[in-house]
Motif scaffolding. Sequence first.
Motif, PDB file in Angstrom:
ATOM      1  N   THR A 111     -16.210  33.239  27.574  1.00 48.19           N
ATOM      2  CA  THR A 111     -15.861  34.011  26.392  1.00 48.19           C
ATOM      3  C   THR A 111     -17.130  34.622  25.809  1.00 48.19           C
ATOM      4  OG1 THR A 111     -14.026  32.507  25.909  1.00 48.19           O
ATOM      5  CG2 THR A 111     -14.757  33.961  24.128  1.00 48.19           C
ATOM      6  N   HIS A 112     -17.122  35.935  25.621  1.00 50.35           N
ATOM      7  CA  HIS A 112     -18.265  36.666  25.077  1.00 50.35           C
ATOM      8  C   HIS A 112     -17.950  37.058  23.640  1.00 50.35           C
ATOM      9  CE1 HIS A 112     -20.165  37.379  29.106  1.00 50.35           C
ATOM     10  NE2 HIS A 112     -18.912  37.191  29.489  1.00 50.35           N
ATOM     11  N   PHE A 113     -18.779  36.610  22.717  1.00 48.82           N
ATOM     12  CA  PHE A 113     -18.582  36.894  21.302  1.00 48.82           C
ATOM     13  C   PHE A 113     -19.442  38.088  20.889  1.00 48.82           C
ATOM     14  CE2 PHE A 113     -17.751  32.440  22.090  1.00 48.82           C
ATOM     15  CZ  PHE A 113     -16.542  32.231  21.438  1.00 48.82           C
ATOM     16  N   ASN A 114     -19.057  38.741  19.809  1.00 47.75           N
ATOM     17  CA  ASN A 114     -19.762  39.929  19.353  1.00 47.75           C
ATOM     18  C   ASN A 114     -21.018  39.603  18.555  1.00 47.75           C
ATOM     19  OD1 ASN A 114     -17.802  41.854  20.364  1.00 47.75           O
ATOM     20  ND2 ASN A 114     -16.446  41.106  18.751  1.00 47.75           N
ATOM     21  N   SER A 115     -21.064  38.405  17.980  1.00 44.04           N
ATOM     22  CA  SER A 115     -22.213  38.025  17.162  1.00 44.04           C
ATOM     23  C   SER A 115     -22.245  36.509  17.034  1.00 44.04           C
ATOM     24  CB  SER A 115     -22.131  38.653  15.761  1.00 44.04           C
ATOM     25  OG  SER A 115     -21.041  38.102  15.046  1.00 44.04           O
ATOM     26  N   LEU A 116     -23.387  35.978  16.630  1.00 43.91           N
ATOM     27  CA  LEU A 116     -23.498  34.539  16.394  1.00 43.91           C
ATOM     28  C   LEU A 116     -22.557  34.122  15.269  1.00 43.91           C
ATOM     29  CD1 LEU A 116     -24.855  31.839  16.987  1.00 43.91           C
ATOM     30  CD2 LEU A 116     -26.688  32.492  15.385  1.00 43.91           C
ATOM     31  N   GLU A 117     -22.418  34.985  14.268  1.00 39.73           N
ATOM     32  CA  GLU A 117     -21.521  34.670  13.157  1.00 39.73           C
ATOM     33  C   GLU A 117     -20.085  34.503  13.638  1.00 39.73           C
ATOM     34  OE1 GLU A 117     -20.171  36.543   8.828  1.00 39.73           O
ATOM     35  OE2 GLU A 117     -21.291  37.765  10.264  1.00 39.73           O
ATOM     36  N   GLU A 118     -19.634  35.412  14.515  1.00 45.73           N
ATOM     37  CA  GLU A 118     -18.266  35.313  15.028  1.00 45.73           C
ATOM     38  C   GLU A 118     -18.115  34.106  15.942  1.00 45.73           C
ATOM     39  OE1 GLU A 118     -16.755  38.895  16.715  1.00 45.73           O
ATOM     40  OE2 GLU A 118     -16.970  40.047  14.849  1.00 45.73           O
ATOM     41  N   LEU A 119     -19.118  33.822  16.753  1.00 46.47           N
ATOM     42  CA  LEU A 119     -19.071  32.628  17.602  1.00 46.47           C
ATOM     43  C   LEU A 119     -18.866  31.392  16.734  1.00 46.47           C
ATOM     44  CD1 LEU A 119     -21.422  31.739  20.566  1.00 46.47           C
ATOM     45  CD2 LEU A 119     -20.880  30.060  18.813  1.00 46.47           C
ATOM     46  N   GLU A 120     -19.695  31.258  15.701  1.00 46.15           N
ATOM     47  CA  GLU A 120     -19.606  30.077  14.844  1.00 46.15           C
ATOM     48  C   GLU A 120     -18.283  30.051  14.071  1.00 46.15           C
ATOM     49  OE1 GLU A 120     -23.147  30.577  12.571  1.00 46.15           O
ATOM     50  OE2 GLU A 120     -24.405  29.465  14.017  1.00 46.15           O
ATOM     51  N   GLN A 121     -17.802  31.226  13.672  1.00 46.73           N
ATOM     52  CA  GLN A 121     -16.541  31.297  12.944  1.00 46.73           C
ATOM     53  C   GLN A 121     -15.374  30.824  13.804  1.00 46.73           C
ATOM     54  OE1 GLN A 121     -15.479  35.256  11.661  1.00 46.73           O
ATOM     55  NE2 GLN A 121     -13.494  34.631  10.852  1.00 46.73           N
ATOM     56  N   LEU A 122     -15.300  31.323  15.048  1.00 47.70           N
ATOM     57  CA  LEU A 122     -14.173  30.984  15.912  1.00 47.70           C
ATOM     58  C   LEU A 122     -14.264  29.548  16.411  1.00 47.70           C
ATOM     59  CD1 LEU A 122     -13.980  34.398  17.741  1.00 47.70           C
ATOM     60  CD2 LEU A 122     -12.176  33.412  16.339  1.00 47.70           C
ATOM     61  N   ILE A 123     -15.474  29.075  16.695  1.00 48.63           N
ATOM     62  CA  ILE A 123     -15.623  27.672  17.069  1.00 48.63           C
ATOM     63  C   ILE A 123     -15.224  26.788  15.890  1.00 48.63           C
ATOM     64  CG2 ILE A 123     -17.248  25.869  17.747  1.00 48.63           C
ATOM     65  CD1 ILE A 123     -16.583  27.800  19.998  1.00 48.63           C
ATOM     66  N   GLY A 124     -15.607  27.210  14.684  1.00 53.14           N
ATOM     67  CA  GLY A 124     -15.241  26.456  13.497  1.00 53.14           C
ATOM     68  C   GLY A 124     -13.747  26.434  13.244  1.00 53.14           C
ATOM     69  N   MET A 125     -13.034  27.454  13.711  1.00 51.59           N
ATOM     70  CA  MET A 125     -11.579  27.509  13.555  1.00 51.59           C
ATOM     71  C   MET A 125     -10.863  26.649  14.587  1.00 51.59           C
ATOM     72  SD  MET A 125     -11.219  31.629  12.850  1.00 51.59           S
ATOM     73  CE  MET A 125      -9.427  31.631  13.029  1.00 51.59           C
ATOM     74  N   GLY A 126     -11.633  25.999  15.475  1.00 43.33           N
ATOM     75  CA  GLY A 126     -11.019  25.101  16.458  1.00 43.33           C
ATOM     76  C   GLY A 126     -10.763  25.727  17.805  1.00 43.33           C
ATOM     77  N   MET A 127     -11.453  26.835  18.117  1.00 44.28           N
ATOM     78  CA  MET A 127     -11.205  27.521  19.382  1.00 44.28           C
ATOM     79  C   MET A 127     -11.488  26.626  20.583  1.00 44.28           C
ATOM     80  SD  MET A 127     -12.959  30.993  20.849  1.00 44.28           S
ATOM     81  CE  MET A 127     -12.665  31.492  22.549  1.00 44.28           C
ATOM     82  N   GLU A 128     -12.608  25.880  20.551  1.00 40.78           N
ATOM     83  CA  GLU A 128     -12.949  25.039  21.695  1.00 40.78           C
ATOM     84  C   GLU A 128     -11.905  23.948  21.893  1.00 40.78           C
ATOM     85  OE1 GLU A 128     -16.492  22.004  23.254  1.00 40.78           O
ATOM     86  OE2 GLU A 128     -16.826  23.287  21.503  1.00 40.78           O
TER      87      GLU A 128
END
Length: 326
Positions: A128-145
């Motif tokens: 999965t390629h994220f657009n920014s570190l902020e979005e990576l952290e946001q989506l991981i924080g939402m429980g994506m992993e």
Amino acid sequence: MPVTAVHKDTTALTMTIVADFPVSQRRLWDAYADPRQIEKFWGPVTYPAKFLRHDMQVGGRSHYVMTGPEGDTSPGYWEFLNVDEPRRIEVRDGFAADDGTPKTDTPDMRMVFDFEGTDKGSRVTMTTHFNSLEELEQLIGMGMEEGTLSAMSQIDTVVTDLQAFAADRLTEAQILNDTQIRVSRVIRGTVQQVWDAHHDPEIMKRWLLGPDGWVMPVAEVAAKVGDIYRQEWEREDGTDRFGFTGELLESQPPYREVTTEQMIDTDYPPAQNEMTLTPVDGGTLLAIVITYPSADVRDAVLATGMTDGMETSYARLERMVLTAVQ
């Protein structure tokens, strides 16, 4: 758990998950290509998905809806950027509105699925390629992993079930929601052959007949978007004539088309049919998502024995048409 590795790279802005399975690469690929199968594992265990659209070709789209235990829903979409059968799928993945259109106020991401054979079966590597570190952290924080790992824990059951999606299964209708069903069958022929069989009037008259004892005197095909088609049937003695007509709304030969359908000389509200053809092991998966104006109309149509009539026609298509051209 088939997952053997998980790696997050905050520099490359990626999350990579590797999973191994005791089945062939082709079998694993088909699990992602077939909407009946992917919806059994794409959502987390507590948020199962329904795929209302899944045309796996470059430029195609998927529309899925995950439903939680309290009835809450989370729609999503895929836009297919690359499809290299049976090695790679690349999609744009994101949140969607209820009608499947992408939301513009939420993050999206690029996902790459690489399939390969191994000594013990097959492997999928999902990056999965994220657009920014902020979005990576946001989506991981939402429980994506956690959600992805929960979803992938279900794939083993799907890919090792060799009967539920075998090429010799008869036509099946699956209720998707209050107004939609999906009719599915693997037809022993290429995508182009199956497409042609639905668009050549002379071929249609040979197989698109339902039960024995009927003929198809009218098979007018819509050649381009906006055109009207017309199909009529009658018994061999000329009695009990009926038919359907409709408009061609979308067309991407030879993989997908969307039409309306209304019985001739009635004021019944029209249905909408979306036909998708996907190459799978054993032939072509034909999937038709039918949208009815209401649940009552949906149930009334299913009660007519529609699925049995479609199976008779598809079996005739294989026996009388496709066998002759293979």
